[in-house]
Structure formats: structure tokens, C-alpha cells
Design an enzyme around this catalytic site. Structure first.
Site, PDB file in Angstrom:
ATOM      1  N   ASP A 428      -3.106   0.959  -1.243  1.00 32.02           N
ATOM      2  CA  ASP A 428      -2.287  -0.245  -1.067  1.00 32.02           C
ATOM      3  C   ASP A 428      -2.818  -1.102   0.084  1.00 32.02           C
ATOM      4  O   ASP A 428      -2.833  -0.676   1.239  1.00 32.02           O
ATOM      5  CB  ASP A 428      -0.844   0.214  -0.793  1.00 32.02           C
ATOM      6  CG  ASP A 428       0.165  -0.914  -0.876  1.00 32.02           C
ATOM      7  OD1 ASP A 428      -0.253  -2.077  -1.016  1.00 32.02           O
ATOM      8  OD2 ASP A 428       1.374  -0.615  -0.792  1.00 32.02           O
ATOM      9  N   ASP A 491       5.811  -6.711  -5.677  1.00 33.02           N
ATOM     10  CA  ASP A 491       6.694  -5.583  -5.995  1.00 33.02           C
ATOM     11  C   ASP A 491       7.799  -5.985  -6.978  1.00 33.02           C
ATOM     12  O   ASP A 491       8.531  -6.940  -6.736  1.00 33.02           O
ATOM     13  CB  ASP A 491       7.356  -5.051  -4.725  1.00 33.02           C
ATOM     14  CG  ASP A 491       6.344  -4.385  -3.815  1.00 33.02           C
ATOM     15  OD1 ASP A 491       5.137  -4.489  -4.089  1.00 33.02           O
ATOM     16  OD2 ASP A 491       6.772  -3.766  -2.829  1.00 33.02           O
TER      17      ASP A 491
HETATM   18  C1  GLA Z   1       3.966  -2.123  -1.105  1.00 34.64           C
HETATM   19  C2  GLA Z   1       3.714  -1.667  -2.537  1.00 34.64           C
HETATM   20  C3  GLA Z   1       4.896  -0.848  -3.021  1.00 34.64           C
HETATM   21  C4  GLA Z   1       5.120   0.336  -2.097  1.00 34.64           C
HETATM   22  C5  GLA Z   1       5.278  -0.127  -0.660  1.00 34.64           C
HETATM   23  C6  GLA Z   1       5.266   1.042   0.323  1.00 34.64           C
HETATM   24  O1  GLA Z   1       5.045  -2.987  -1.010  1.00 34.64           O
HETATM   25  O2  GLA Z   1       3.489  -2.766  -3.367  1.00 34.64           O
HETATM   26  O3  GLA Z   1       4.657  -0.395  -4.343  1.00 34.64           O
HETATM   27  O4  GLA Z   1       4.034   1.214  -2.225  1.00 34.64           O
HETATM   28  O5  GLA Z   1       4.226  -0.991  -0.285  1.00 34.64           O
HETATM   29  O6  GLA Z   1       5.360   0.638   1.636  1.00 34.64           O
END
Ligand code: GLA
Length: 688
Positions: A428, A491
């Protein structure tokens, strides 16, 4: 409640207004007099029509894309005004906006003037007003902008039960979408209408469509499995049917073994690259099921989209090792594993948080935090169930939630993940933005190229999940950096800005990249967020999903048609029968896991409808007709639109029933925010 009363009468009393005239001119006719007495009696017992202003209802129940709807004021608390015309009363809102009104069967009409409030200025904003009652759309304005004259609304509501006042974004975003329901009045005879909550889960019945699986053995899951030579393999044969079942596998390479009681295949993949075709067998006292399964030993992992569970949307920063072990237990206990769910993935927050030193062991590898006292034991526990384990880190110094990332320790961390036994890595972007030199494509690719290169040298196969929200059109280069799947959007749990639930906008965006998906390389629209979802962002307790049953069917159908990774992220400990029926319909999952590996093409998309079509390996076509509207509608698709010309057997995949055969089109009645998901088989082809 504030209310105006008008001396009007029920429509059936209206002709009686003629009666005094008749008596005046009609002299002393006793029949007329009798008629007059009777008429007056009827009218005296009738209910007077009242005017109930919209602004007198509980408008806290009206949703708005920005601000809070106000009674008798615009959304910015100014007097209501449309194209220079002022209105004393009404409601000021902001697109997207919805209000559900229980009409109590006593509301006769709704009248109003609608438009964009003058406070935004000429030509600004762009909205559309809609009025839906029960299952029909009664009013649809043109797309309106600031300065457009108000449009008159006058709809007949006789006999209607539930009303929806909707303001949709116009064709653009919802900037300046200040929407006025001016002079908005209900004409009522009897009980007053009442603003109510929308048809969230408790209101719209959640109907279980998926039939129980047969007690006979049925092997599910993909037909293909990809891995690199000699790497460890674990695979629990997904199978429903009355237990105990006995499993066997014909032509299993000698480097692998199968446990007959559990159906878990383990060992390592053969040295020889190539296709190893085996036959999986499952037997109980009702019969035997056989399924061909091809292990493709080569360089490509995830030949079908990964399926499993991820901790993020339920546990967030609260995740513990115990949660992960329990999730593995539940994946087996609930039967999810029998349909092919196999990855048990920790998201963020398993490593050390800022300040929790030391961050790394003496050799420099990342350390788990105190909530993960025995990470190796946890992974073997998951493997012991025939499932696979996944984890998460960031190429930046810190993860999105402020835990240690892999920056400048990529190799040692990746080796540690493999040593612990993990099978899946989500990578990520998070704080890498501070490290990147600039926003060029090369810089966007760089950390993924590096980790991808490291992963392929490890002695374990780790599926590589890129998470950088679609930057730089990741779908175009994900495969070049060894990515197996890549998030195409932000997200899903944070998606807002449309009157439809967030999964729709994420799904629409992901659907556009259909050409890029293929075996080993998938577009990832984020997790399946249904069931019991976690407390986050200032909430203290979790809650059941606010999606209706039909929305959940749409969600799962869309993900399967898009060949998306199927990663559930609700609470594994609170899986109810409805959620399991959405997650575990073998015929729906088959669409996702099909070996041809195509993502559905967008056949049609407009404000009300989405139609997706996914070609399947056997020559059939999986089709989803999605109703985005607030009212039930009939949706059709023609063979010409689908690019086929032969007669097709149609099968309803959610209900698992044959519908008959069609030669040139398919039509379905689709409920509000629901879907009809069918598979069109060429006549004479083998049907599931
Ligand atoms: C980002 C990702 C999410 C999750 C969070 C964790 O927002 O897109 O899917 O993994 O980080 O902190």
C-alpha cells in the site's frame, strides 16, 4: 405540526356543490330535497382535505450531498429563491438527496416548484428532480442549472403508499447543486404523511435466493491453479455435500500429497514447468463428484481472482492474532472454504506503531507488534486448515495507519514474510508519496517494480496485490511490475458523492478497465463490505451493513462479472444466513473464477441501467442487468447488443433455475437497486 387547512372537499363530494343550485332553480321537488339531505350527510362525514407543507415533516430524514436540508430556507440558510422568484416555504437541499415519505394512503397530490437556488449563481450546479411513488416514476425534471426558471410539479398520489423525493447530480459532480423543493405541499385527506428512514435492511425484506447445496458431493472453486516450480503449495478442495466426504486426486504429482479426510493438498509444485492435469474426487454415501484441475507450473500466479477475507473493514487498528486464527476457523466452519474462499489476510496494523521501539529485529527485519505474539504459529494454524495467509505493508516509511513500512528494508522484510509462510502481500503506497522524487510514471512504478522483483526470487509464491488507488493508470502496467491484482480506486469504505451506495461508484470506475484483466492480472475494486461491518472513523461499535438485500446481490454480481478478487471484509464471527447466501452461490462464483479470465464488457450504462456481459470459457455469456433506479423496472438486452445471434438457454444464477430459451433478447423485471444475473448457454452446450 404546522399545517394549513383549505376548505376543499374530497373529490367524490365535489359534484354535490351543484346541489344548492339545483334546489335554488329546481323549486320544491321533494326528490331534490331528499338528494340534498343525503348529500349533505355524506359530506359531513367525509374528511376535509388539508395542506401539509413538506417543510413541516421531519426533514432531518432527508439526505443531502452537502450540508443539512433546511425548512423554508435554502441549504445555505437564505430565503428560497429560484430564477428571481421568492418562496415563503419549501425545503432547501443539496444533491444527491433523498427523502422517503410514508403517504399513509391518504395523500392525494403533491405540488411544488423545483429548481436550483439562486444563491449559487447563473449557470452553476446541475441537478435533476425525480419523484417516485411505490414502483413508478411520476415526475422527472429536466437537468436544471442556476437561473433556470422553476419547474412545476403536480403529481397524483391517490392510493400510493411510499413516496421518494430525489435530487440527483446532473451529468457532472455535485458542486453548487443547491436544490429547492419550493412551495412543496401535500394535499391530504386523513392521516398526515410522515418522513421515514429509507428501505435499509430492516425495511426491504432480505430474500435468500440461493438454494441449499445438494447433499451429494459437488466440487467448487477454480479449474486452474498457477504457481512457480518447486514452491510450496496448499489447496483445500472446495466441496459441498454431506460430510464425511472422502477425497482423492488422480495423477497427483509425486511432490504433492492429499489428505483423504480433509481434501487438503499440500507439498510443493513439480520441478517441471508445464500443465499438470489432475482429477479431484470427492465421495460420500450419495455418490462421487469429479473435477478436472490444472496446475499450471510456470511464472504466473493467481490464474483466477484471489478469494478470501481481509481484516480491514471489521477490525481496523484493533486487529489481533486471535482474530486471524478465528477467521480461519470460521472460513471452514461457515462453509465459505467449501466455495473457494482461501486467503486469510491481515491488513494494516500488525507491525510496530510509531514510538513502539524497537521496530526491527537485530538483522533489520520488521517486527510484529504485541498483538501478534506468535506470527509463525498463526500462519501454520491457517495453513493447517488448508487455507492461505496474507499480510500488508507499505513501500513508504509508514503505513497509512502509522505503522512501520518496508522503506529501505524491502528485501529483508519480504524474506521475513516468506519465512513466516505468507502467501499474499498487499503493498500500500501510503507514505511513499513523501519519498517519491516526483509524480512521474517511473516514480509511481518504482517501489512496485522493486518489490515485485524481490518476490519472484523468494522460495514461496506470494500473490502481489498493488494498492495505490489507480494512480498512473496502474491497470496498464500492473503486470510489468509482477502485480497480480491492483486496486483501481480509493477506499470503497470511504466512497461518497452519489445517491447510490459507495460500491456502485467504485464498481462503475473499475468496470471501465475491463480490457486489462486476464489470468494472473486482475482489476481490484476493493473488498466486499457486507454483513457486519466494523466501527471506524469515530464510531465505537460496528453495525450491520446498511445495504439492502438487492444492493448486496448487485454488489456481488458486479464483482463476479468484473472478475474481481472476492475478498470479504465484514465480521467472520457474525456471518448470518443472508450474507452467506450472497457470498456462497457456486454458480455466481463460477462466473468470477472462470478460466477464460475475461472481465465483463460494459454493454450499456446510463443513469438508470448498467448491463455487463462476461464471456465464459464454455462459450456461454454471463450477463448482469442492474437497475440503478428507485423503482422496479423491466430491463432488456438484445442479442445484437451482446454480439450473439444463436438461440440461448437462459439460467438465473442467483436462483439457480433455468428460465427457458430466447432467440434475440432477454428481459427481466429488476427491483430497485437490484440485479438480474443470468448465464446464456448456447443450445446443446453442457449446462452446469
Ligand atoms: C489504505 C488502503 C486500505 C487499507 C488502509 C490501511 O487506506 O487503501 O485498503 O489497507 O490503507 O491503513
Amino acid at each position: 405540526m404546522h399545517m394549513n387547512t383549505r376548505s376543499e372537499w374530497f373529490p367524490f363530494c365535489w359534484p354535490l356543490g351543484l346541489v344548492p343550485k339545483l334546489t335554488f332553480f329546481g323549486s320544491h321537488n321533494p326528490v331534490r330535497l331528499l338528494a340534498l339531505v343525503a348529500a349533505l350527510t355524506v359530506c359531513a362525514t367525509a374528511v376535509a382535505e388539508e395542506i401539509v407543507p413538506l417543510s413541516s415533516l421531519d426533514i432531518s430524514k432527508m439526505s443531502a450531498g452537502w450540508g443539512k436540508p433546511l425548512a423554508n430556507r435554502s441549504i445555505q440558510s437564505e430565503p428560497l429563491s429560484i430564477a428571481g422568484r421568492h418562496f415563503e416555504q419549501g425545503v432547501g437541499s443539496h444533491a444527491p438527496s433523498t427523502l422517503w415519505v410514508d403517504l399513509k394512503g391518504t395523500t392525494k397530490r403533491f405540488t411544488a416548484w423545483v429548481g436550483v437556488d439562486d444563491e449559487v449563481g447563473l449557470g452553476r450546479g446541475s441537478i435533476e428532480f425525480r419523484i417516485v411513488a411505490d414502483n413508478s416514476t411520476l415526475f422527472r425534471s429536466k437537468t436544471m442549472k442556476g437561473g433556470d426558471p422553476p419547474q412545476r410539479v403536480d403529481v397524483d398520489l391517490t392510493g400510493k403508499k411510499m413516496l421518494l423525493l430525489i435530487v440527483r447530480n446532473g451529468r457532472d459532480n455535485n458542486n453548487f447543486d443547491h436544490a429547492d423543493w419550493a412551495d412543496a405541499l401535500f394535499h391530504v385527506a386523513g392521516k398526515h404523511p410522515e418522513a421515514v428512514d429509507g428501505p435499509s435492511v430492516p425495511k426491504e425484506p432480505k430474500v435468500i435466493l440461493t438454494p441449499h447445496p445438494s447433499p451429494k458431493p459437488q466440487i467448487h472453486g477454480p479449474r486452474l491453479f498457477g504457481g512457480r516450480p518447486r514452491r510450496p503449495m496448499i489447496y483445500r478442495i472446495p466441496c459441498t455435500g454431506k460430510r464425511p466426504l472422502t477425497f482423492a486426486c488422480d495423477n497427483l504429482p509425486s511432490s504433492l500429497k492429499i489428505d483423504p479426510a480433509s481434501g487438503i493438498i499440500s507439498g510443493s509444485l513439480p520441478k517441471q514447468p508445464g500443465r499438470h492435469v489432475v482429477t479431484l474426487r470427492a465421495t460420500n454415501d450419495l455418490g462421487t463428484c469429479r473435477k478436472q484441475f490444472t496446475m499450471v507450473v510456470g511464472d504466473t500466479l493467481a490464474l483466477t481472482p484471489p478469494m478470501g477475507w481481509n481484516s480491514w473493514y471489521i477490525h481496523y487498528g484493533r486487529v489481533t492474532e486471535q482474530h486471524m486464527r478465528q477467521a480461519a476457523d470460521q472460513m471452514v466452519r461457515t462453509g465459505m472454504a467449501d466455495y473457494g474462499y482461501m486467503y486469510v489476510n491481515i491488513d494494516d496494523c500488525w507491525m510496530k506503531q510509531k514510538g513502539d521501539i524497537p521496530y526491527r529485529d537485530k538483522a533489520g527485519a520488521t517486527l510484529p507488534n504485541g498483538k501478534f505474539p506468535d506470527i509463525t504459529g498463526m500462519v501454520s494454524y491457517i495453513h493447517g486448515k488448508g487455507l492461505r495467509a496474507g499480510l500488508y505493508t507499505s513501500p513508504g516509511p509508514w503505513t497509512c495507519a502509522g505503522y512501520l513500512g518496508a522503506f529501505e528494508h524491502e528485501e529483508i522484510d519480504a524474506k521475513k514474510f516468506a519465512e513466516w509462510g505468507f502467501d499474499f502481500l498487499k503493498y500500500d503506497w501510503c507514505s511513499y508519496g513523501r519519498v517519491a522524487q516526483n509524480k512521474s510514471l517511473a516514480e509511481l512504478k518504482k517501489p512496485y517494480l522493486k518489490m515485485g522483483g524481490i518476490l519472484r526470487t523468494l522460495d514461496r509464491d506470494l500473490v502481489f496485490n498493488l494498492c495505490q488507488y489507480g494512480m498512473g493508470d496502474v491497470w496498464k502496467w500492473g503486470p510489468d511490475v509482477e502485480g497480480n491484482c491492483w486496486r483501481t480506486t480509493g477506499d470503497l469504505g470511504l466512497a461518497r458523492g452519489s445517491e447510490l451506495p459507495g460500491f456502485y461508484s467504485i464498481g462503475f470506475s473499475n468496470a471501465r478497465h475491463w480490457k486489462y484483466a486476464r489470468p494472473g492480472y486482475w482489476n481490484d475494486p476493493d473488498y466486499i463490505l457486507i454483513g457486519w461491518v466494523g466501527a471506524a472513523h469515530g464510531q465505537t461499535v460496528g453495525h450491520p451493513t446498511t445495504l439492502t438485500g438487492n444492493e448486496q446481490y448487485s454488489y456481488m454480481s458486479m464483482w463476479c462479472l468484473m472478475a474481481a478478487p472476492l475478498i470479504f471484509s465484514g465480521d467472520m464471527a457474525k456471518l448470518d444466513a443472508f450474507t452467506l447466501n450472497v457470498l456462497c452461490n457456486a454458480e455466481v462464483i463460477d462466473v468470477d473464477q472462470d478460466a477464460l479470465g475475461k472481465q465483463a464488457r460494459i454493454v450499456r450504462q446510463d443513469d438508470d441501467t448498467l448491463i455487463l456481459a462476461k464471456p465464459m470459457e464454455d462459450g456461454s455469456l454471463a450477463v448482469g442487468l442492474f437497475n440503478l433506479n428507485e423503482a422496479q423496472r423491466s430491463i432488456s438486452v438484445t442479442w445484437q447488443q451482446l454480439g450473439i445471434s444463436d438461440r440461448r438457454k437462459t439460467r438465473d444464477l442467483w436462483r439457480q433455475i433455468d428460465l427457458g430459451s430466447e432467440s434475440d433478447h432477454f428481459t427481466a423485471q429488476v427491483p430497485r437497486h437490484g440485479v438480474s444475473m443470468v448465464r446464456l448457454f448456447p443450445i446443446g452446450s453442457e449446462q452446469k
